[in-house]
Design an enzyme around this catalytic site. Structure first.
Site, mmCIF file in Angstrom:
data_model
loop_
_atom_site.group_PDB
_atom_site.id
_atom_site.type_symbol
_atom_site.label_atom_id
_atom_site.label_comp_id
_atom_site.label_asym_id
_atom_site.label_seq_id
_atom_site.Cartn_x
_atom_site.Cartn_y
_atom_site.Cartn_z
ATOM 1 N N GLN A 148 -4.979 -1.786 9.404
ATOM 2 C CA GLN A 148 -4.892 -3.104 8.764
ATOM 3 C C GLN A 148 -5.465 -4.184 9.689
ATOM 4 O OE1 GLN A 148 -3.905 -3.515 5.627
ATOM 5 N NE2 GLN A 148 -4.070 -5.745 5.616
ATOM 6 N N LYS A 200 0.845 -1.208 0.000
ATOM 7 C CA LYS A 200 0.000 0.000 0.000
ATOM 8 C C LYS A 200 0.880 1.259 0.000
ATOM 9 C CE LYS A 200 -3.876 -2.454 2.048
ATOM 10 N NZ LYS A 200 -4.756 -2.755 3.174
ATOM 11 N N ASP A 257 -11.118 2.522 3.434
ATOM 12 C CA ASP A 257 -11.387 1.083 3.295
ATOM 13 C C ASP A 257 -12.871 0.816 3.021
ATOM 14 O OD1 ASP A 257 -9.253 -0.722 3.450
ATOM 15 O OD2 ASP A 257 -9.075 -0.503 5.629
HETATM 16 N N1 GUN Z 1 -7.011 -7.066 5.781
HETATM 17 C C1 GUN Z 1 -7.231 -7.759 4.634
HETATM 18 N N2 GUN Z 1 -7.703 -6.945 3.667
HETATM 19 C C2 GUN Z 1 -7.786 -5.712 4.220
HETATM 20 C C3 GUN Z 1 -8.197 -4.452 3.721
HETATM 21 O O1 GUN Z 1 -8.607 -4.289 2.566
HETATM 22 N N3 GUN Z 1 -8.127 -3.407 4.603
HETATM 23 C C4 GUN Z 1 -7.704 -3.545 5.879
HETATM 24 N N4 GUN Z 1 -7.702 -2.468 6.669
HETATM 25 N N5 GUN Z 1 -7.321 -4.719 6.372
HETATM 26 C C5 GUN Z 1 -7.355 -5.788 5.544
#
Ligand code: GUN
Length: 296
Positions: free
Chosen positions: A96, A52, A119
C-alpha cells in the site's frame, strides 16, 4: 441524468467472482490468495487495506495482511517483498502506498514480480498494457473502463478529456481510452499547466477528473449531455459527520450532475470499483499460476 452506481456494480462483480471461486473450490481447487503489506498508520491507507481484506472475504479469497511500523527500513521491506515473490501460496500482493519518506516507492514497486503485481504498477505491466499486451491493469482505470462498459456508454470515436496525469490514474487511463481494443476514443490529457482548461473540458463527451482537488470541476466546464467520471476522494472536514470528515470528489456534483447524461457519485462511484478490480486481477494471477503449474 443517470447515476453510475459503482457500489452496486462492484457488489455484482464480487458476487460473480465468488461464484467462480466456489466452483473451483467445489472441485478440490484452492482459493486465490492476496497478500497486502501496510506500513505505518496513515488513516486512509488503513481504511483502504481493511476494505481490500473485506473484499477478499466477499470473493471467497484467502488474504494475508502484513503490517509494519513506519520505522521499517527499505532493506527490510525489500526482503518482505522478496519473500512474497517466492511464496508459492500467494498469487498476488500489493504494497500500500504512500510509503514513509525514507523508503523509495519506485524501488519497492520494481522489486515486485510482475506476475504477482496485481496493482499493475510495475513498469513491465505498465509497458505491456500500453502496447496492448496481456498485463495487470491498474485498478482505478480498469474500474472506470468496466463501469463505462457495463453502463453501455459508447466510447468509440468519442472525445475523452482526462484532468490529471498521475502514473496511477491519468496516464494509464489515457492509454486505455486511446487503444482500439479498449476505449477507441480520441483522448486529451489536461494538467496544472494546461491553457484554456475550462474550454478544453467543455469539448469532452466523456470527462474524467483525477486531480485530487475537491469540487474542481464546475458547471461551466461541462458540455450538456456529457458523461462525467469523478475519481477524486479527498477527505474534507465536516462537523455533521461522526468521523469529522466526508469524502469530496473532484466534481461539484450539485452543479454538474443536472447537466450530464451520466455521472459517478462520490462516494459510491469509482471508489468501490477500484477494490473490485484488484480482486479481478488477483483471480487472474491465480489462474495464470494454476495454468503455468499444470504445464510444468
Ligand atoms: N494507494 C492509493 N491507491 C493505491 C492502490 O491502488 N494500490 C496501492 N498499493 N496503494 C495505493
Amino acid at each position: 441524468m443517470q447515476i453510475i452506481d459503482g457500489k452496486a456494480t462492484a457488489t455484482q462483480i464480487k458476487a460473480e467472482i465468488k461464484s467462480e471461486v466456489e466452483a473451483i473450490v467445489a472441485v478440490g481447487g484452492r482459493a486465490p490468495h492476496l497478500a497486502a503489506v501496510l506500513v505505518g498508520h496513515d488513516g486512509g491507507s488503513e481504511t483502504y487495506v481493511r476494505n481490500k481484506v473485506l473484499a477478499c472475504e466477499a470473493c471467497g479469497f484467502q488474504s494475508t495482511l502484513l503490517t509494519f511500523e513506519d520505522t521499517i527500513t527499505e532493506e527490510e521491506l525489500l526482503s518482505v517483498v522478496d519473500q512474497l515473490n517466492n511464496d508459492f501460496n500467494i498469487d498476488g500482493f500489493i504494497v500500500q502506498l504512500p510509503l514513509p519518506k525514507h523508503i523509495d516507492e519506485q524501488k519497492v514497486t520494481e522489486a515486485i514480480r510482475p506476475d504477482k503485481d496485481v496493482d499493475g504498477f510495475h513498469p513491465v505491466n505498465v509497458g505491456r498494457m500500453s502496447i496492448g499486451l496481456p498485463a495487470f491493469i491498474s485498478a482505478t482505470p480498469l474500474g472506470i473502463l468496466t463501469l463505462l462498459q457495463r453502463y453501455n456508454i459508447e466510447t468509440r470515436g468519442k472525445k475523452v478529456v482526462i484532468i490529471g496525469r498521475s502514473n496511477i490514474v491519468g496516464k494509464p487511463m489515457a492509454s486505455l481510452m486511446m487503444q482500439k481494443q479498449f476505449g477507441d476514443s480520441t483522448v486529451m490529457v489536461l494538467h496544472s499547466h494546461s491553457h484554456n482548461l475550462a474550454q478544453e473540458c467543455r469539448q469532452a463527451d466523456i470527462l474524467i477528473a483525477a486531480i485530487g482537488s475537491p469540487a474542481f470541476v464546475t458547471a461551466d466546464m461541462v458540455k450538456p449531455g456529457a458523461v462525467v467520471i469523478d475519481v477524486g476522494t479527498t477527505r474534507v472536514p465536516d462537523a455533521t459527520r461522526a468521523s469529522g470528515f466526508r469524502l469530496q470528489g473532484d466534481v461539484d456534483f450539485e452543479q454538474v450532475a443536472p447537466l450530464c447524461s451520466a455521472i459517478t457519485p462520490v462516494p459510491g462511484g469509482v471508489g468501490p470499483m477500484t477494490i473490485c478490480m484488484l480482486m479481478l486481477n488477483t483471480l487472474q494471477a491465480y489462474k495464470n499460476t494454476v495454468e503455468s503449474s499444470s504445464q510444468s
